[in-house]
Enzyme design. Sequence first.
Site, PDB file in Angstrom:
ATOM      1  N   ARG A  34      -3.984  22.166 -11.680  1.00 49.00           N
ATOM      2  CA  ARG A  34      -2.838  21.795 -12.227  1.00 49.00           C
ATOM      3  C   ARG A  34      -3.106  21.343 -14.125  1.00 49.00           C
ATOM      4  NH1 ARG A  34      -0.059  16.340  -9.670  1.00 49.00           N
ATOM      5  NH2 ARG A  34       1.121  16.154 -11.385  1.00 49.00           N
TER       6      ARG A  34
ATOM      7  N   ARG B 156       0.987  -1.567   0.141  1.00 52.84           N
ATOM      8  CA  ARG B 156      -0.055  -0.073   0.031  1.00 52.84           C
ATOM      9  C   ARG B 156       0.619   1.713   0.046  1.00 52.84           C
ATOM     10  NH1 ARG B 156      -2.787  -3.259   3.429  1.00 52.84           N
ATOM     11  NH2 ARG B 156      -4.542  -3.937   2.911  1.00 52.84           N
TER      12      ARG B 156
ATOM     13  N   HIS C 138       6.445  12.602 -27.940  1.00 54.17           N
ATOM     14  CA  HIS C 138       5.359  13.851 -27.522  1.00 54.17           C
ATOM     15  C   HIS C 138       5.636  14.909 -27.218  1.00 54.17           C
ATOM     16  CE1 HIS C 138       2.860  14.716 -24.329  1.00 54.17           C
ATOM     17  NE2 HIS C 138       3.386  14.868 -23.624  1.00 54.17           N
TER      18      HIS C 138
ATOM     19  N   GLU D 206       8.382  20.113 -23.346  1.00 57.75           N
ATOM     20  CA  GLU D 206       8.307  20.164 -22.156  1.00 57.75           C
ATOM     21  C   GLU D 206       8.260  21.818 -21.657  1.00 57.75           C
ATOM     22  OE1 GLU D 206       5.070  19.613 -20.884  1.00 57.75           O
ATOM     23  OE2 GLU D 206       5.239  17.696 -22.450  1.00 57.75           O
TER      24      GLU D 206
ATOM     25  N   HIS E 192      -2.759  14.935 -27.639  1.00 56.58           N
ATOM     26  CA  HIS E 192      -3.531  13.655 -27.541  1.00 56.58           C
ATOM     27  C   HIS E 192      -3.562  13.579 -28.533  1.00 56.58           C
ATOM     28  CE1 HIS E 192      -2.298  14.246 -23.348  1.00 56.58           C
ATOM     29  NE2 HIS E 192      -2.380  13.615 -23.465  1.00 56.58           N
TER      30      HIS E 192
ATOM     31  N   LYS F 166       2.193  11.876 -10.556  1.00 51.57           N
ATOM     32  CA  LYS F 166       1.464  11.124 -11.084  1.00 51.57           C
ATOM     33  C   LYS F 166       2.224   9.714 -11.677  1.00 51.57           C
ATOM     34  CE  LYS F 166      -1.957  14.577 -13.053  1.00 51.57           C
ATOM     35  NZ  LYS F 166      -2.382  15.007 -14.740  1.00 51.57           N
TER      36      LYS F 166
ATOM     37  N   ASN G 233      -1.341  21.201 -19.296  1.00 50.83           N
ATOM     38  CA  ASN G 233      -2.321  20.731 -20.377  1.00 50.83           C
ATOM     39  C   ASN G 233      -1.382  21.872 -21.328  1.00 50.83           C
ATOM     40  OD1 ASN G 233      -2.153  17.711 -19.138  1.00 50.83           O
ATOM     41  ND2 ASN G 233      -3.990  18.661 -18.207  1.00 50.83           N
TER      42      ASN G 233
ATOM     43  N   GLU H 240      -5.167  17.493  -9.328  1.00 51.45           N
ATOM     44  CA  GLU H 240      -5.926  18.439 -10.398  1.00 51.45           C
ATOM     45  C   GLU H 240      -6.631  18.132 -10.069  1.00 51.45           C
ATOM     46  OE1 GLU H 240      -3.743  16.665 -13.709  1.00 51.45           O
ATOM     47  OE2 GLU H 240      -5.550  17.425 -15.081  1.00 51.45           O
TER      48      GLU H 240
ATOM     49  N   LYS I 166       7.155  23.976 -12.108  1.00 48.62           N
ATOM     50  CA  LYS I 166       5.965  22.797 -12.303  1.00 48.62           C
ATOM     51  C   LYS I 166       5.923  22.318 -10.637  1.00 48.62           C
ATOM     52  CE  LYS I 166       4.224  17.917 -12.934  1.00 48.62           C
ATOM     53  NZ  LYS I 166       4.429  16.810 -13.634  1.00 48.62           N
TER      54      LYS I 166
ATOM     55  N   HIS J  74      -1.434  20.326 -24.583  1.00 47.89           N
ATOM     56  CA  HIS J  74      -1.900  18.900 -24.798  1.00 47.89           C
ATOM     57  C   HIS J  74      -3.111  18.444 -25.971  1.00 47.89           C
ATOM     58  CE1 HIS J  74       2.411  19.162 -22.703  1.00 47.89           C
ATOM     59  NE2 HIS J  74       2.265  17.680 -22.101  1.00 47.89           N
TER      60      HIS J  74
HETATM   61  N1  GLY Z   1       2.466  16.128 -17.131  1.00 47.33           N
HETATM   62  C1  GLY Z   1       1.633  17.396 -16.437  1.00 47.33           C
HETATM   63  C2  GLY Z   1       1.045  17.209 -14.568  1.00 47.33           C
HETATM   64  O1  GLY Z   1       1.786  16.234 -14.205  1.00 47.33           O
HETATM   65  O2  GLY Z   1      -0.418  17.490 -14.366  1.00 47.33           O
END
Ligand code: GLY
Length: 404
Positions: free
Chosen positions: A275, A132, A307, A205, A286, A154, A279, A266, A256, A282
Amino acid sequence: MPLDPHNKPLRRVRVELGPRSYEAIVGSGLFARVGEHVRATLGSASKHAAIVADSSLPAELVDSAGASLRRSGFLVSTVQLDAAERNKSVREAERICTHMASARMERQDPVIAIGGGIVGDVAGFAASMYRRGVPVIQCPTTLLAMVDASIGGKTGANLEVPNADGTTSLLKNLVGAFHQPSLVLADVACLGSLPIRHLRAGMAECLKHALIARDVEQSGTHETDLFQQTTDIAHSLTEPDKGAMIDLIARNLAVKARVVESDEHERSTAEVGGRAILNLGHTFAHAIETLSNLSPDGDPSNCPLHHGEAVGLGLVAAAHAAAKLGTLDQRDASRIRGAVAALGLPDRIAGLPDNQSLLARMHHDKKVSAGRLRLILPHGLGHARSHFDPPVPVIEAGWNAVRA
Ligand code: GLY
């Protein structure tokens, strides 16, 4: 610039998330001392470390990280991962967990993820599940992963989902968890062996961060605007100055970090901040990055887009959509196109589907929620806002701007 005990330049960026706070350290040759950094972060209770490494990395790089961990008293075992999109899977995350279980790893024992975004995401996902949640140390080896995926917590995997017609679709990042790393070590020495195409893709980025930096950075903190700093480095990408690269990466990590601190999971649906602002470019990207016919330079052997290449085109599209909406000067939209081109990234692309198909693909993006398309658009250079269901001609202006 501050120096480490070996007189090498070093930058530290703190990510302030209460009990989940951590540091990102940027320097050169950090992997050879990974053990010291991990020990200093986790303390003496951790006994065992599982390295999850991209199988295409030079063996000496992974070996030197392993040797450093051993010198710091860790028992070390290594799992190799073939960093392909099909292996960004629950199956691979399970394989890592099984490896940790057979090594009898405990709650305080870390996963050390060494590689690009795919390795970091799968290894982080395994770390979030095993017992966990065990610590994960992110050691990104690509510029893209250094400035984006390694920080912010993430983690996840793609999922192969059956369609009604008997085919299957690979849905990207459909499963996962927010699991903040305990430490990020960005070693610019890794960039020396990175193909130039990957380096350019990572710069997309950086450019994205430059386009939101004025919303995030305190005014007067830096001598040079981040947009300027990013485009300045474009001219020396084949032989980048180490110090300049360390500076650029640390500044991107700080941008960031501030965004993640403001909206870790987010959840914000506000037009300003949140957050989701990360994007920018993006939703356009995408829609095209999985198209197998698109090449950055017209050479079919270079299909599909990376990407970062799709993000570069997405930034140009977002800029021209914003110009159509009236939130960005045409002159600034042209500056953004110029920056993408200066980085050696495509700013136009041949072979795009028609606008109607592209709009449909954008509506299938996972960023669409409750049927609303959320598009992040520049509002002047350095600022961006969320727009929900922007007018179709605005989106079309974006696509038209990148169509060769
Ligand atoms: N790559 C976008 C984020 O980490 O929210």
